[in-house]
Design a protein around this motif. Structure first.
Motif, PDB file in Angstrom:
ATOM      1  N   GLN A  95      95.833 -42.593-118.023  1.00 22.49           N
ATOM      2  CA  GLN A  95      94.852 -41.943-117.154  1.00 22.49           C
ATOM      3  C   GLN A  95      94.445 -42.790-115.959  1.00 22.49           C
ATOM      4  O   GLN A  95      94.318 -42.275-114.835  1.00 22.49           O
ATOM      5  N   TYR A  96      94.253 -44.085-116.158  1.00 19.18           N
ATOM      6  CA  TYR A  96      93.788 -44.909-115.040  1.00 19.18           C
ATOM      7  C   TYR A  96      94.812 -44.945-113.915  1.00 19.18           C
ATOM      8  O   TYR A  96      94.464 -44.827-112.742  1.00 19.18           O
ATOM      9  N   LEU A  97      96.080 -45.069-114.278  1.00 22.18           N
ATOM     10  CA  LEU A  97      97.101 -45.109-113.237  1.00 22.18           C
ATOM     11  C   LEU A  97      97.287 -43.734-112.608  1.00 22.18           C
ATOM     12  O   LEU A  97      97.440 -43.615-111.382  1.00 22.18           O
ATOM     13  N   VAL A  98      97.274 -42.676-113.412  1.00 17.26           N
ATOM     14  CA  VAL A  98      97.404 -41.318-112.872  1.00 17.26           C
ATOM     15  C   VAL A  98      96.279 -41.037-111.882  1.00 17.26           C
ATOM     16  O   VAL A  98      96.515 -40.524-110.773  1.00 17.26           O
ATOM     17  N   TYR A  99      95.049 -41.398-112.238  1.00 20.28           N
ATOM     18  CA  TYR A  99      93.920 -41.155-111.344  1.00 20.28           C
ATOM     19  C   TYR A  99      93.987 -42.052-110.106  1.00 20.28           C
ATOM     20  O   TYR A  99      93.650 -41.623-108.999  1.00 20.28           O
ATOM     21  N   ALA A 100      94.414 -43.306-110.284  1.00 18.12           N
ATOM     22  CA  ALA A 100      94.503 -44.205-109.128  1.00 18.12           C
ATOM     23  C   ALA A 100      95.538 -43.711-108.130  1.00 18.12           C
ATOM     24  O   ALA A 100      95.336 -43.789-106.911  1.00 18.12           O
ATOM     25  N   LEU A 101      96.657 -43.189-108.625  1.00 16.03           N
ATOM     26  CA  LEU A 101      97.696 -42.666-107.739  1.00 16.03           C
ATOM     27  C   LEU A 101      97.262 -41.380-107.041  1.00 16.03           C
ATOM     28  O   LEU A 101      97.823 -41.009-106.009  1.00 16.03           O
ATOM     29  N   ALA A 102      96.268 -40.696-107.608  1.00 13.51           N
ATOM     30  CA  ALA A 102      95.794 -39.439-107.037  1.00 13.51           C
ATOM     31  C   ALA A 102      94.646 -39.621-106.052  1.00 13.51           C
ATOM     32  O   ALA A 102      94.217 -38.641-105.428  1.00 13.51           O
ATOM     33  N   VAL A 103      94.136 -40.855-105.900  1.00 14.49           N
ATOM     34  CA  VAL A 103      92.988 -41.078-105.018  1.00 14.49           C
ATOM     35  C   VAL A 103      93.331 -40.661-103.585  1.00 14.49           C
ATOM     36  O   VAL A 103      94.410 -40.972-103.068  1.00 14.49           O
ATOM     37  N   LEU A 104      92.400 -39.956-102.964  1.00 15.44           N
ATOM     38  CA  LEU A 104      92.573 -39.460-101.594  1.00 15.44           C
ATOM     39  C   LEU A 104      91.782 -40.336-100.626  1.00 15.44           C
ATOM     40  O   LEU A 104      90.715 -40.844-100.962  1.00 15.44           O
ATOM     41  N   ASP A 105      92.309 -40.474 -99.426  1.00 14.11           N
ATOM     42  CA  ASP A 105      91.616 -41.226 -98.385  1.00 14.11           C
ATOM     43  C   ASP A 105      91.584 -40.421 -97.104  1.00 14.11           C
ATOM     44  O   ASP A 105      92.585 -39.800 -96.717  1.00 14.11           O
ATOM     45  N   GLU A 106      90.424 -40.410 -96.455  1.00 20.67           N
ATOM     46  CA  GLU A 106      90.210 -39.638 -95.223  1.00 20.67           C
ATOM     47  C   GLU A 106      90.627 -38.180 -95.430  1.00 20.67           C
ATOM     48  O   GLU A 106      91.215 -37.550 -94.553  1.00 20.67           O
ATOM     49  N   GLU A 107      90.284 -37.656 -96.597  1.00 26.87           N
ATOM     50  CA  GLU A 107      90.695 -36.300 -96.974  1.00 26.87           C
ATOM     51  C   GLU A 107      89.607 -35.295 -96.585  1.00 26.87           C
ATOM     52  O   GLU A 107      88.444 -35.424 -96.975  1.00 26.87           O
ATOM     53  N   PRO A 108      89.965 -34.250 -95.818  1.00 24.95           N
ATOM     54  CA  PRO A 108      88.953 -33.257 -95.445  1.00 24.95           C
ATOM     55  C   PRO A 108      88.617 -32.318 -96.603  1.00 24.95           C
ATOM     56  O   PRO A 108      89.498 -31.824 -97.302  1.00 24.95           O
ATOM     57  N   THR A 116      73.560 -19.354-100.528  1.00 24.99           N
ATOM     58  CA  THR A 116      73.036 -19.296 -99.158  1.00 24.99           C
ATOM     59  C   THR A 116      74.106 -19.027 -98.120  1.00 24.99           C
ATOM     60  O   THR A 116      73.791 -18.642 -96.986  1.00 24.99           O
ATOM     61  N   GLY A 117      75.381 -19.255 -98.477  1.00 20.21           N
ATOM     62  CA  GLY A 117      76.468 -19.114 -97.517  1.00 20.21           C
ATOM     63  C   GLY A 117      76.613 -20.303 -96.589  1.00 20.21           C
ATOM     64  O   GLY A 117      77.473 -20.290 -95.701  1.00 20.21           O
ATOM     65  N   ALA A 118      75.815 -21.332 -96.774  1.00 20.66           N
ATOM     66  CA  ALA A 118      75.899 -22.517 -95.914  1.00 20.66           C
ATOM     67  C   ALA A 118      77.165 -23.299 -96.222  1.00 20.66           C
ATOM     68  O   ALA A 118      77.538 -23.471 -97.389  1.00 20.66           O
ATOM     69  N   GLY A 119      77.850 -23.748 -95.182  1.00 18.46           N
ATOM     70  CA  GLY A 119      79.094 -24.490 -95.353  1.00 18.46           C
ATOM     71  C   GLY A 119      79.039 -25.843 -94.681  1.00 18.46           C
ATOM     72  O   GLY A 119      78.338 -26.027 -93.668  1.00 18.46           O
ATOM     73  N   PHE A 120      79.807 -26.781 -95.236  1.00 20.48           N
ATOM     74  CA  PHE A 120      79.739 -28.160 -94.763  1.00 20.48           C
ATOM     75  C   PHE A 120      81.134 -28.767 -94.753  1.00 20.48           C
ATOM     76  O   PHE A 120      81.884 -28.642 -95.728  1.00 20.48           O
ATOM     77  N   ALA A 121      81.467 -29.422 -93.668  1.00 13.02           N
ATOM     78  CA  ALA A 121      82.731 -30.150 -93.556  1.00 13.02           C
ATOM     79  C   ALA A 121      82.474 -31.611 -93.883  1.00 13.02           C
ATOM     80  O   ALA A 121      81.582 -32.240 -93.298  1.00 13.02           O
ATOM     81  N   LEU A 122      83.259 -32.136 -94.814  1.00 14.26           N
ATOM     82  CA  LEU A 122      83.078 -33.514 -95.277  1.00 14.26           C
ATOM     83  C   LEU A 122      84.421 -34.228 -95.300  1.00 14.26           C
ATOM     84  O   LEU A 122      85.478 -33.600 -95.187  1.00 14.26           O
ATOM     85  N   ARG A 123      84.355 -35.544 -95.469  1.00 14.88           N
ATOM     86  CA  ARG A 123      85.584 -36.332 -95.564  1.00 14.88           C
ATOM     87  C   ARG A 123      85.408 -37.358 -96.684  1.00 14.88           C
ATOM     88  O   ARG A 123      84.422 -38.090 -96.711  1.00 14.88           O
ATOM     89  N   ALA A 124      86.388 -37.377 -97.607  1.00 13.45           N
ATOM     90  CA  ALA A 124      86.289 -38.207 -98.809  1.00 13.45           C
ATOM     91  C   ALA A 124      87.312 -39.328 -98.779  1.00 13.45           C
ATOM     92  O   ALA A 124      88.451 -39.139 -98.341  1.00 13.45           O
ATOM     93  N   SER A 125      86.914 -40.482 -99.304  1.00 16.21           N
ATOM     94  CA  SER A 125      87.825 -41.617 -99.431  1.00 16.21           C
ATOM     95  C   SER A 125      87.465 -42.422-100.677  1.00 16.21           C
ATOM     96  O   SER A 125      86.286 -42.639-100.968  1.00 16.21           O
ATOM     97  N   GLY A 126      88.486 -42.835-101.410  1.00 12.93           N
ATOM     98  CA  GLY A 126      88.300 -43.795-102.490  1.00 12.93           C
ATOM     99  C   GLY A 126      87.492 -43.294-103.669  1.00 12.93           C
ATOM    100  O   GLY A 126      86.883 -44.102-104.375  1.00 12.93           O
TER     101      GLY A 126
END
Length: 248
Positions: A95-108, A116-126
């Motif tokens: 699991q640790y290696l599978v999850y580490a290989l799946a980590v996203l960087d600068e991912e929208p 409420t219908g409110a929407g938000f654009a975010l960016r995820a890393s690490g």
């Protein structure tokens, strides 16, 4: 990564041969369950590859803590495939290696609050798992004053970024993908389906109260989730129209 890929490929071949020989449960990585004759029967290198997998997993996870490695080092896709085959044949999740290989960087990511219908654009890393993602999402949207609710403590959010340690927190949402399936906290951000080039999350009220220890799945990996902008009403409606109703 090349050495790890070779080890996982050889170990997968060993697992297949072991099962074909009718030997029952696989031996431990420390060698318990192996016979001297097995080195000749299955080959010295496949047996040693099987025994080396815990060390390769630790080494790969250690270097994947580095954003530069995750973004530039070749061989991740091939290693991911080799690990998946070894996991299938051995029954070990790695699991640790599978999850580490799946980590996203600068991912929208886009998060839409269904009520409420409110929407938000975010960016995820690490971010290593969805407990960490959930906590940072609540910090950005509730803690930032964009949605009602109880935000995680500043300490919980900091521990999901770079502060050492863990602290109790409580879930703020039920995370749902565009396909209507729940996004489980036990999974990782790569589980979130992509819609129009971004990973789309729908935020529903939690069906029950759930708490966990907020922090980083990988203590040596810095994580972050940045709110880039609030979507306009038309953008949010268009995306929400593509979302199925929850399937669970």
């Amino acid at each position: 990564f090349a050495g790890a890929r070779d080890a996982f490929e050889r170990a997968a071949d060993f697992c297949a041969s072991w099962k074909e020989a009718g030997r029952g449960g696989l031996p431990s990585h420390e060698g318990e369950g192996l016979e001297d004759a097995d080195f000749e029967r299955f080959g010295f290198e496949p047996v040693m590859a099987w025994q080396s997998l815990p060390q390769f997993e630790m080494a790969c996870v250690a270097v994947l803590n580095s954003p530069a490695v995750r973004r530039t080092a070749p061989g991740r896709a091939g290693l991911r495939d080799a690990v998946a085959r070894a996991a299938e044949l051995s029954g070990e999740p790695f699991q640790y290696l599978v999850y580490a290989l799946a980590v996203l960087d600068e991912e929208p990511f886009v998060a839409i609050d269904r009520a409420t219908g409110a929407g938000f654009a975010l960016r995820a890393s690490g971010i290593g798992d969805n407990f960490q993602l959930h906590t940072l999402l609540a910090d950005a949207l509730i803690g930032g004053g964009h949605l009602p609710g109880t935000a995680p403590s500043p300490e919980a959010a900091a521990m999901c970024r770079d502060l050492p340690g863990q602290t109790p927190t409580t879930g703020s949402f039920n995370l749902v993908g565009a396909d209507g399936e729940w996004i489980w906290n036990e999974g990782n951000p790569a589980d979130v389906p992509v819609v129009d080039g971004v990973r789309l999350l729908v935020l529903d009220p939690p069906p029950y109260e759930r708490g966990w220890a907020a922090g980083r799945f990988f203590p040596g990996m810095t994580g972050d989730l940045v709110l880039e902008r609030v979507l306009n009403a038309e953008e949010s409606r268009a995306l929400l129209a593509q979302v199925a109703q929850p399937g669970r």
